[in-house]
Design an enzyme around this catalytic site. Sequence first.
Site, PDB file in Angstrom:
ATOM      1  N   ASP A 272       0.628  -0.963   0.076  1.00 32.88           N
ATOM      2  CA  ASP A 272      -0.058  -0.082  -0.107  1.00 32.88           C
ATOM      3  C   ASP A 272       0.822   1.428   0.068  1.00 32.88           C
ATOM      4  OD1 ASP A 272      -2.488  -0.093  -0.094  1.00 32.88           O
ATOM      5  OD2 ASP A 272      -3.077  -0.030   1.871  1.00 32.88           O
TER       6      ASP A 272
ATOM      7  N   CYS B 288     -22.619 -10.203  -0.707  1.00 32.78           N
ATOM      8  CA  CYS B 288     -21.811  -8.855  -0.274  1.00 32.78           C
ATOM      9  C   CYS B 288     -22.664  -7.676  -0.489  1.00 32.78           C
ATOM     10  CB  CYS B 288     -20.588  -8.833  -0.770  1.00 32.78           C
ATOM     11  SG  CYS B 288     -20.375  -9.360  -2.693  1.00 32.78           S
TER      12      CYS B 288
ATOM     13  N   CYS C 242     -24.494  -4.799   2.119  1.00 34.94           N
ATOM     14  CA  CYS C 242     -23.566  -3.500   2.159  1.00 34.94           C
ATOM     15  C   CYS C 242     -24.779  -2.572   2.824  1.00 34.94           C
ATOM     16  CB  CYS C 242     -22.963  -2.928   0.807  1.00 34.94           C
ATOM     17  SG  CYS C 242     -22.196  -1.409   0.947  1.00 34.94           S
TER      18      CYS C 242
ATOM     19  N   CYS D 293     -19.774 -12.963   3.366  1.00 38.56           N
ATOM     20  CA  CYS D 293     -19.445 -13.815   2.126  1.00 38.56           C
ATOM     21  C   CYS D 293     -19.406 -15.324   2.724  1.00 38.56           C
ATOM     22  CB  CYS D 293     -18.131 -13.363   1.677  1.00 38.56           C
ATOM     23  SG  CYS D 293     -17.207 -14.305   0.410  1.00 38.56           S
TER      24      CYS D 293
HETATM   25  C1  B12 Z   1      -8.264   2.364  -2.444  1.00 38.82           C
HETATM   26  C2  B12 Z   1      -8.438   1.462  -1.609  1.00 38.82           C
HETATM   27  C3  B12 Z   1      -9.876   1.190  -0.915  1.00 38.82           C
HETATM   28  C4  B12 Z   1     -10.737   2.168  -1.219  1.00 38.82           C
HETATM   29  C5  B12 Z   1     -11.577   1.714  -2.238  1.00 38.82           C
HETATM   30  C6  B12 Z   1     -11.979   0.330  -2.353  1.00 38.82           C
HETATM   31  C7  B12 Z   1     -11.752  -0.485  -3.843  1.00 38.82           C
HETATM   32  N1  B12 Z   1     -12.794  -1.532  -3.890  1.00 38.82           N
HETATM   33  O1  B12 Z   1     -11.245   0.030  -4.739  1.00 38.82           O
HETATM   34  C8  B12 Z   1     -11.676   2.059   0.289  1.00 38.82           C
HETATM   35  C9  B12 Z   1     -11.090   2.960   1.176  1.00 38.82           C
HETATM   36  C10 B12 Z   1     -12.922   2.008   0.214  1.00 38.82           C
HETATM   37  C11 B12 Z   1     -11.134   0.475   0.649  1.00 38.82           C
HETATM   38  C12 B12 Z   1     -11.854  -0.124   1.396  1.00 38.82           C
HETATM   39  C13 B12 Z   1     -11.400  -1.498   1.836  1.00 38.82           C
HETATM   40  N2  B12 Z   1     -10.234  -1.969   1.909  1.00 38.82           N
HETATM   41 CO1  B12 Z   1      -8.725  -1.353   0.603  1.00 38.82          CO
HETATM   42  N3  B12 Z   1      -7.572  -0.669  -0.519  1.00 38.82           N
HETATM   43  C14 B12 Z   1      -7.325   0.077  -1.529  1.00 38.82           C
HETATM   44  C15 B12 Z   1      -6.122   0.158  -2.355  1.00 38.82           C
HETATM   45  C16 B12 Z   1      -5.153   1.438  -1.836  1.00 38.82           C
HETATM   46  C17 B12 Z   1      -6.383   0.467  -3.947  1.00 38.82           C
HETATM   47  C18 B12 Z   1      -7.405  -0.327  -4.585  1.00 38.82           C
HETATM   48  C19 B12 Z   1      -7.728   0.098  -5.743  1.00 38.82           C
HETATM   49  O2  B12 Z   1      -7.045  -0.194  -6.806  1.00 38.82           O
HETATM   50  N4  B12 Z   1      -9.059   0.502  -6.140  1.00 38.82           N
HETATM   51  C20 B12 Z   1      -9.467   0.768  -7.729  1.00 38.82           C
HETATM   52  C21 B12 Z   1     -10.315  -0.147  -8.133  1.00 38.82           C
HETATM   53  C22 B12 Z   1     -10.854   0.397  -9.600  1.00 38.82           C
HETATM   54  O3  B12 Z   1      -9.608  -1.301  -8.166  1.00 38.82           O
HETATM   55  P1  B12 Z   1     -10.397  -2.622  -7.967  1.00 38.82           P
HETATM   56  O4  B12 Z   1     -11.074  -2.807  -6.410  1.00 38.82           O
HETATM   57  O5  B12 Z   1      -9.395  -3.574  -8.087  1.00 38.82           O
HETATM   58  O6  B12 Z   1     -11.539  -2.678  -8.896  1.00 38.82           O
HETATM   59  C23 B12 Z   1     -11.620  -3.967 -10.021  1.00 38.82           C
HETATM   60  C24 B12 Z   1     -12.909  -4.297 -10.036  1.00 38.82           C
HETATM   61  O7  B12 Z   1     -13.755  -3.397 -10.164  1.00 38.82           O
HETATM   62  C25 B12 Z   1     -12.613  -5.066 -11.361  1.00 38.82           C
HETATM   63  N5  B12 Z   1     -13.776  -5.298 -12.148  1.00 38.82           N
HETATM   64  C26 B12 Z   1     -14.596  -3.899 -12.646  1.00 38.82           C
HETATM   65  N6  B12 Z   1     -15.475  -4.670 -13.583  1.00 38.82           N
HETATM   66  C27 B12 Z   1     -15.505  -5.957 -13.404  1.00 38.82           C
HETATM   67  C28 B12 Z   1     -16.080  -7.097 -14.047  1.00 38.82           C
HETATM   68  C29 B12 Z   1     -15.667  -8.168 -13.978  1.00 38.82           C
HETATM   69  C30 B12 Z   1     -16.410  -9.406 -14.631  1.00 38.82           C
HETATM   70  C31 B12 Z   1     -14.547  -8.522 -13.053  1.00 38.82           C
HETATM   71  C32 B12 Z   1     -14.289  -9.941 -12.948  1.00 38.82           C
HETATM   72  C33 B12 Z   1     -13.929  -7.269 -12.535  1.00 38.82           C
HETATM   73  C34 B12 Z   1     -14.158  -6.296 -12.620  1.00 38.82           C
HETATM   74  O8  B12 Z   1     -11.726  -4.135 -12.227  1.00 38.82           O
HETATM   75  C35 B12 Z   1     -11.074  -3.084 -11.417  1.00 38.82           C
HETATM   76  C36 B12 Z   1      -9.870  -2.899 -11.795  1.00 38.82           C
HETATM   77  O9  B12 Z   1      -8.892  -4.328 -11.218  1.00 38.82           O
HETATM   78  C37 B12 Z   1      -5.577  -1.228  -2.128  1.00 38.82           C
HETATM   79  C38 B12 Z   1      -4.265  -1.501  -1.737  1.00 38.82           C
HETATM   80  C39 B12 Z   1      -3.605  -1.358  -3.366  1.00 38.82           C
HETATM   81  N7  B12 Z   1      -2.476  -0.438  -3.366  1.00 38.82           N
HETATM   82  O10 B12 Z   1      -4.025  -2.014  -4.242  1.00 38.82           O
HETATM   83  C40 B12 Z   1      -6.294  -1.624  -0.459  1.00 38.82           C
HETATM   84  C41 B12 Z   1      -6.753  -3.049  -0.594  1.00 38.82           C
HETATM   85  C42 B12 Z   1      -7.518  -3.182  -1.568  1.00 38.82           C
HETATM   86  N8  B12 Z   1      -7.782  -2.729   0.735  1.00 38.82           N
HETATM   87  C43 B12 Z   1      -7.918  -3.813   1.361  1.00 38.82           C
HETATM   88  C44 B12 Z   1      -9.018  -3.888   2.375  1.00 38.82           C
HETATM   89  C45 B12 Z   1      -8.549  -5.149   3.373  1.00 38.82           C
HETATM   90  C46 B12 Z   1     -10.159  -3.030   2.529  1.00 38.82           C
HETATM   91  C47 B12 Z   1     -11.280  -3.153   3.546  1.00 38.82           C
HETATM   92  C48 B12 Z   1     -11.674  -4.760   3.624  1.00 38.82           C
HETATM   93  C49 B12 Z   1     -10.919  -2.382   4.697  1.00 38.82           C
HETATM   94  C50 B12 Z   1     -12.061  -2.484   5.801  1.00 38.82           C
HETATM   95  N9  B12 Z   1     -12.058  -3.605   6.666  1.00 38.82           N
HETATM   96  O11 B12 Z   1     -12.519  -1.433   6.060  1.00 38.82           O
HETATM   97  C51 B12 Z   1     -12.116  -2.561   2.545  1.00 38.82           C
HETATM   98  C52 B12 Z   1     -13.116  -3.247   1.800  1.00 38.82           C
HETATM   99  C53 B12 Z   1     -14.016  -2.678   1.039  1.00 38.82           C
HETATM  100  C54 B12 Z   1     -14.385  -3.012  -0.467  1.00 38.82           C
HETATM  101  N10 B12 Z   1     -15.407  -3.984  -0.836  1.00 38.82           N
HETATM  102  O12 B12 Z   1     -13.468  -2.830  -1.369  1.00 38.82           O
HETATM  103  C55 B12 Z   1      -7.128  -4.878   0.914  1.00 38.82           C
HETATM  104  C56 B12 Z   1      -7.951  -6.242   0.227  1.00 38.82           C
HETATM  105  C57 B12 Z   1      -7.197  -7.496   0.849  1.00 38.82           C
HETATM  106  C58 B12 Z   1      -7.928  -8.540   0.121  1.00 38.82           C
HETATM  107  N11 B12 Z   1      -8.125  -9.553   0.621  1.00 38.82           N
HETATM  108  O13 B12 Z   1      -8.492  -8.401  -1.161  1.00 38.82           O
HETATM  109  C59 B12 Z   1      -5.990  -4.116  -0.076  1.00 38.82           C
HETATM  110  C60 B12 Z   1      -5.204  -4.909  -0.956  1.00 38.82           C
HETATM  111  C61 B12 Z   1      -4.961  -3.502   1.085  1.00 38.82           C
HETATM  112  C62 B12 Z   1      -3.842  -4.444   1.267  1.00 38.82           C
HETATM  113  N12 B12 Z   1      -2.455  -4.412   1.156  1.00 38.82           N
HETATM  114  O14 B12 Z   1      -4.042  -5.854   1.746  1.00 38.82           O
HETATM  115  N13 B12 Z   1      -9.827   0.444  -0.095  1.00 38.82           N
HETATM  116  S1  SF4 Z   2     -19.669  -0.242   3.226  1.00 38.14           S
HETATM  117 FE1  SF4 Z   2     -18.829  -2.345   4.059  1.00 38.14          FE
HETATM  118  S2  SF4 Z   2     -20.010  -3.634   2.900  1.00 38.14           S
HETATM  119 FE2  SF4 Z   2     -20.053  -2.014   1.785  1.00 38.14          FE
HETATM  120  S3  SF4 Z   2     -18.643  -2.341   0.543  1.00 38.14           S
HETATM  121 FE3  SF4 Z   2     -17.546  -0.943   1.918  1.00 38.14          FE
HETATM  122  S4  SF4 Z   2     -16.626  -2.384   3.520  1.00 38.14           S
HETATM  123 FE4  SF4 Z   2     -18.179  -3.673   1.995  1.00 38.14          FE
END
Ligand code: B12
Ligand code: SF4
Length: 368
Positions: free
Chosen positions: A152, A212, A216, A266
């Site tokens: 991160d 999920c 939410c 989940c």
């Molecule tokens: C920004 C960020 C957040 C933001 C945005 C979350 C998000 N989903 O992007 C916020 C603050 C909300 C957040 C929250 C959380 N986060 Co966070 N976060 C990050 C961070 C820094 C970047 C994530 C990112 O790149 N987001 C941008 C979006 C566009 O990317 P994406 O989620 O991969 O989206 C993909 C999908 O949407 C996919 N997609 C879109 N359409 C479709 C369609 C199909 C068919 C498919 C297959 C895929 C697909 O393509 C996108 C690009 O890959 C990472 C660390 C890192 N540097 O990667 C940690 C990270 C993702 N977070 C993490 C965690 C633990 C959390 C929380 C659980 C924390 C908590 N308990 O409060 C929550 C979970 C919320 C959730 N449901 O996502 C962990 C996840 C671990 C894991 N097991 O995956 C990470 C990896 C940190 C780490 N080093 O471990 N997070």
């Molecule tokens: S609000 Fe809670 S349940 Fe909804 S996407 Fe964020 S971490 Fe997941």
Amino acid sequence: MPTVIAIKMHQNSLSADELSELASNIRAWGAELGFQQIGIADIDLAETELRLEEWLARGFHGEMTYMSRHGTRRTRPSELIQGTCRVICARMNHLPAGAHPPESALADKNKAYVARYALGRDYHKLLRRRLQQLSERVTAAAGEWGYRVFVDSGPVMEKPLAAKAGLGWQGKHSNLLNREAGSWFMLGTIYTDLPLPVDAPVTNHCGSCTACIDVCPTGAIVAPYVVDARRCISYLTIELRGSIPEDLRPDLGNRVFGCDDCQLHCPWNKYAHTSDETDFSPRHGLDSATLLSLFAWDEATWEKRTRGSALRRPGYDGWLRNLAVALGNAPPSQEICAALTGRRASVPPMVQEHIDWALRRQLEKSPA
Ligand code: B12
Ligand code: SF4
């Protein structure tokens, strides 16, 4: 987070067999260092890049400008660090063993819910140190190599890279899911110029499940795999610096730092394992603390008790802001109103505004 990372990579000339043996060793050393799984990915994130661009274009990153600031360096590892051709991805379970069950804190509205990953020591520190140790073992065995560790700490797409490396698939909540481990693990990566053999991705096993999305509290999962961070409680309580939108405050319930609902519901998490790392054990009774006891921490106490913990990220004002919202959502109580009123004079206007909201909400719920 650094804007540009320039690091000298070394071209190490190992044979294909030596690279293959090194990859097996990296897996074994990773396990010795406490990682549950290590995988290796190439750096082609073309599909991810399009999805990230769309996500940013829709404004889903809110105020997290660091998500857009780095342009294509986020999705093109060799633009971030010249010479990178592989990414070593690691996952480590973080669910603390022996902690109070999350459901009990969520159900008791006078208690504070803190996301499981943040109950103990900051995972960034722990994972980064272990990945650094892993990297040093590679140097000892194979000589100088170009590498850079990220947890991160840079513009890295950790989930899509880990998915490519076979560590799991991105579930509909977007977190990485693994058939043997659910999603209660954190990720870290090592960028390298060593052309190590890559692992195959695994298939998606979400099927028709929408647990999920349905659970939410704020409707943040706006489509399968797409999270609008601006609605996510994790963003609202950790990343957002200013005022939490009023219409979302009731949905926060008693979640004062992060949210786990999409993971708690989940079905794959029935296969999750607790962590053996004592560093992840809850500190200061955070797994079952009352809202009032945490709201009573003054700044010096907060400074002391959050040292080395992820809880520091929103700052003391953010901490009080989140607790004020949760106190507003708590069952009506004179003690809560007294605590909110008692704090009001000593906090900045942003927190005051949340306290005023909480007091109004408490009064609305009080019997006439
Ligand atoms: C920004 C960020 C957040 C933001 C945005 C979350 C998000 N989903 O992007 C916020 C603050 C909300 C957040 C929250 C959380 N986060 Co966070 N976060 C990050 C961070 C820094 C970047 C994530 C990112 O790149 N987001 C941008 C979006 C566009 O990317 P994406 O989620 O991969 O989206 C993909 C999908 O949407 C996919 N997609 C879109 N359409 C479709 C369609 C199909 C068919 C498919 C297959 C895929 C697909 O393509 C996108 C690009 O890959 C990472 C660390 C890192 N540097 O990667 C940690 C990270 C993702 N977070 C993490 C965690 C633990 C959390 C929380 C659980 C924390 C908590 N308990 O409060 C929550 C979970 C919320 C959730 N449901 O996502 C962990 C996840 C671990 C894991 N097991 O995956 C990470 C990896 C940190 C780490 N080093 O471990 N997070
Ligand atoms: S609000 Fe809670 S349940 Fe909804 S996407 Fe964020 S971490 Fe997941």
